[in-house]
Scaffold this motif. Structure first.
Motif, PDB file in Angstrom:
ATOM      1  N   ARG A 156       8.632 -13.684  -8.995  1.00  0.00           N
ATOM      2  CA  ARG A 156       7.948 -14.116  -7.777  1.00  0.00           C
ATOM      3  C   ARG A 156       6.865 -13.086  -7.488  1.00  0.00           C
ATOM      4  NH1 ARG A 156      11.673 -17.652  -4.098  1.00  0.00           N
ATOM      5  NH2 ARG A 156      13.214 -18.340  -5.620  1.00  0.00           N
ATOM      6  N   LYS A 157       5.638 -13.572  -7.438  1.00  0.00           N
ATOM      7  CA  LYS A 157       4.478 -12.692  -7.377  1.00  0.00           C
ATOM      8  C   LYS A 157       3.583 -13.147  -6.231  1.00  0.00           C
ATOM      9  CE  LYS A 157       1.274 -10.883 -10.902  1.00  0.00           C
ATOM     10  NZ  LYS A 157       0.790 -11.123 -12.292  1.00  0.00           N
ATOM     11  N   ALA A 158       3.027 -12.199  -5.471  1.00  0.00           N
ATOM     12  CA  ALA A 158       2.218 -12.568  -4.311  1.00  0.00           C
ATOM     13  C   ALA A 158       0.980 -11.695  -4.202  1.00  0.00           C
ATOM     14  CB  ALA A 158       3.038 -12.470  -3.034  1.00  0.00           C
ATOM     15  N   LEU A 159      -0.096 -12.316  -3.719  1.00  0.00           N
ATOM     16  CA  LEU A 159      -1.313 -11.608  -3.344  1.00  0.00           C
ATOM     17  C   LEU A 159      -1.597 -11.989  -1.895  1.00  0.00           C
ATOM     18  CD1 LEU A 159      -3.835  -9.909  -3.808  1.00  0.00           C
ATOM     19  CD2 LEU A 159      -4.916 -11.894  -4.885  1.00  0.00           C
ATOM     20  N   VAL A 160      -1.554 -10.999  -0.996  1.00  0.00           N
ATOM     21  CA  VAL A 160      -1.702 -11.227   0.440  1.00  0.00           C
ATOM     22  C   VAL A 160      -2.923 -10.455   0.933  1.00  0.00           C
ATOM     23  CG1 VAL A 160      -0.583 -11.081   2.686  1.00  0.00           C
ATOM     24  CG2 VAL A 160       0.809 -11.465   0.634  1.00  0.00           C
ATOM     25  N   ILE A 161      -3.863 -11.170   1.566  1.00  0.00           N
ATOM     26  CA  ILE A 161      -5.127 -10.566   1.995  1.00  0.00           C
ATOM     27  C   ILE A 161      -5.330 -10.829   3.485  1.00  0.00           C
ATOM     28  CG2 ILE A 161      -7.632 -10.495   1.636  1.00  0.00           C
ATOM     29  CD1 ILE A 161      -7.088 -11.705  -1.172  1.00  0.00           C
ATOM     30  N   GLY A 162      -5.581  -9.761   4.245  1.00  0.00           N
ATOM     31  CA  GLY A 162      -5.897  -9.888   5.659  1.00  0.00           C
ATOM     32  C   GLY A 162      -7.109  -9.038   5.991  1.00  0.00           C
ATOM     33  N   ILE A 163      -8.161  -9.649   6.553  1.00  0.00           N
ATOM     34  CA  ILE A 163      -9.418  -8.933   6.810  1.00  0.00           C
ATOM     35  C   ILE A 163      -9.834  -9.142   8.260  1.00  0.00           C
ATOM     36  CG2 ILE A 163     -11.751  -8.471   5.988  1.00  0.00           C
ATOM     37  CD1 ILE A 163     -11.130 -10.004   3.450  1.00  0.00           C
ATOM     38  N   ASN A 164      -9.966  -8.033   8.994  1.00  0.00           N
ATOM     39  CA  ASN A 164     -10.427  -8.094  10.385  1.00  0.00           C
ATOM     40  C   ASN A 164     -11.940  -7.899  10.522  1.00  0.00           C
ATOM     41  OD1 ASN A 164      -7.924  -8.627  11.479  1.00  0.00           O
ATOM     42  ND2 ASN A 164      -7.630  -6.609  12.389  1.00  0.00           N
ATOM     43  N   TYR A 165     -12.612  -7.470   9.427  1.00  0.00           N
ATOM     44  CA  TYR A 165     -14.069  -7.228   9.468  1.00  0.00           C
ATOM     45  C   TYR A 165     -14.403  -6.285  10.626  1.00  0.00           C
ATOM     46  CZ  TYR A 165     -13.549 -11.479   6.718  1.00  0.00           C
ATOM     47  OH  TYR A 165     -13.119 -12.407   5.791  1.00  0.00           O
ATOM     48  N   ALA A 166     -13.624  -5.218  10.730  1.00  0.00           N
ATOM     49  CA  ALA A 166     -13.718  -4.306  11.866  1.00  0.00           C
ATOM     50  C   ALA A 166     -15.117  -3.722  11.999  1.00  0.00           C
ATOM     51  CB  ALA A 166     -12.699  -3.177  11.708  1.00  0.00           C
TER      52      ALA A 166
END
Length: 347
Positions: free
Chosen positions: A4-14
């Motif tokens: 089980r493999k995951a790529l998780v991306i979260g960008i706030n563009y701070a």
């Protein structure tokens, strides 16, 4: 042993004029749920953030990487490499997406969907934006083997259609009806979006997850595409693919202050369902998430116009496959082989 493999991306563009406040929190929530409830191991998860929850920029971190375009493409290459039969893959993106318009204004020209990395608005010497287009995504995910792989994609951002070209889709407002996942063309696309859903919901700090500009493909690249159209191979029929998007054509994905946290509406609704059950089908997951969204619409964000969609292939439907369950991949593999006449049943 299946992985089980995951790529998780979260960008706030701070610090930018397109800043978000909840995408990084969303990504961390997804990472926690995947490891706690669905047996994804931390060493098989790559997480990309531009800032920590306290607002400090991510720098030289052994666990988190910065989601520039170059780093995101490298992460996706890692994500699709060394994949084997029975593996379950989860791709989660929380941030901005945009649609690319064509200067030639040909009505039949397909609108491109694009992910916005943290450096999306930097000039790279050839084009004025550093976006990851659906063509690039399709080429990368096209490398997945035709051997029973499950890919679950969640895009908590504004889209017109799923960036992976799978043939079927269902909209949360009429989930019992299965539609063809037709391309959105220049003629169908409306570049003017209704601002009412978030401008009238400032009491919950509602923000649209789309960049506040029209993005145009440079004239020279438009001409090059017209003279020599690029070719993307079809995705493997033996893969079970479910792409859950936050909204459809002409709608806007929102983040808002919900239950004391700034978070994406799609992420909030999907994770609310997972708090209560982890064994339902993909279709039931989206159905229950839609009920949570309807409750938000009735009590908190009355003008919210987004309706979730799920797109998928022909050989594994969302009504018959459990979320993140690798058995869905084997179902798709078996059915694709039967369609090609590679499996013969006894008479």
């Amino acid at each position: 042993m299946p992985t089980r493999k995951a790529l998780v991306i979260g960008i706030n563009y701070a610090g930018s004029d397109s800043e978000l406040h909840g995408a990084v929190h969303d990504a961390k929530q997804w990472m926690q749920v995947l490891t706690r409830d669905f047996a994804f191991r931390k060493e098989n998860i790559q997480v990309m953030l531009d800032v920590y929850p306290n607002g400090d920029p991510v720098e030289d971190d052994p666990f988190y990487s910065v989601p520039t375009k170059e780093n995101m493409l490298a992460a996706i290459r890692w994500f699709v490499s060394d994949v084997r039969e029975g593996d379950s893959l989860a791709f989660i993106f929380c941030g901005h997406m945009t649609q690319i318009l064509d200067y030639t204004n040909r009505s039949g020209e397909r609108i491109e969907e694009a992910l916005c990395p943290i450096d999306w608005d930097e000039f790279d010497g050839a084009t004025p934006y550093r976006l990851i287009t659906d063509r690039e995504l399709h080429q990368l995910f096209g490398q997945l083997p035709d051997s029973g792989v499950l890919l679950t994609m969640v895009l908590d951002a504004s889209t017109c259609s799923a960036p992976l070209r799978v043939p079927l889709r269902r909209n949360a407002s009429y989930l019992e009806r299965e539609d063809d996942n037709t391309e959105v063309t220049q003629a169908k696309f409306n570049a003017t979006f209704d601002c009412k859903p978030w401008l009238s919901s400032q009491h919950v700090n509602a923000i649209a997850r789309r960049v506040p500009y029209k993005i145009w493909r440079p004239l020279w690249t438009s001409l090059a595409r017209a003279l020599k159209p690029s070719f993307s191979p079809p995705l493997q029929e033996g893969c079970a693919i479910f792409c859950i998007t936050a909204c459809g054509l002409g709608q806007s994905a929102l983040e808002a202050w919900i239950e004391g946290l700034q978070q994406g509406v799609l992420t909030h609704c999907l994770l609310q369902v997972l708090e209560k059950q982890q064994t339902c089908s993909v279709l039931e997951w989206v159905q229950q998430a839609n009920k949570v969204a309807n409750d938000l619409r009735a009590k908190v964000i009355p003008n919210m116009d987004q309706h979730f969609e799920v797109s998928y292939g022909r050989h594994a439907g969302p009504d018959e496959c459990q979320m993140f369950n690798p058995a869905a991949a084997l179902l798709a593999k078996d059915r694709s082989k039967r369609r090609r006449g590679q499996v013969f049943l006894p008479t």
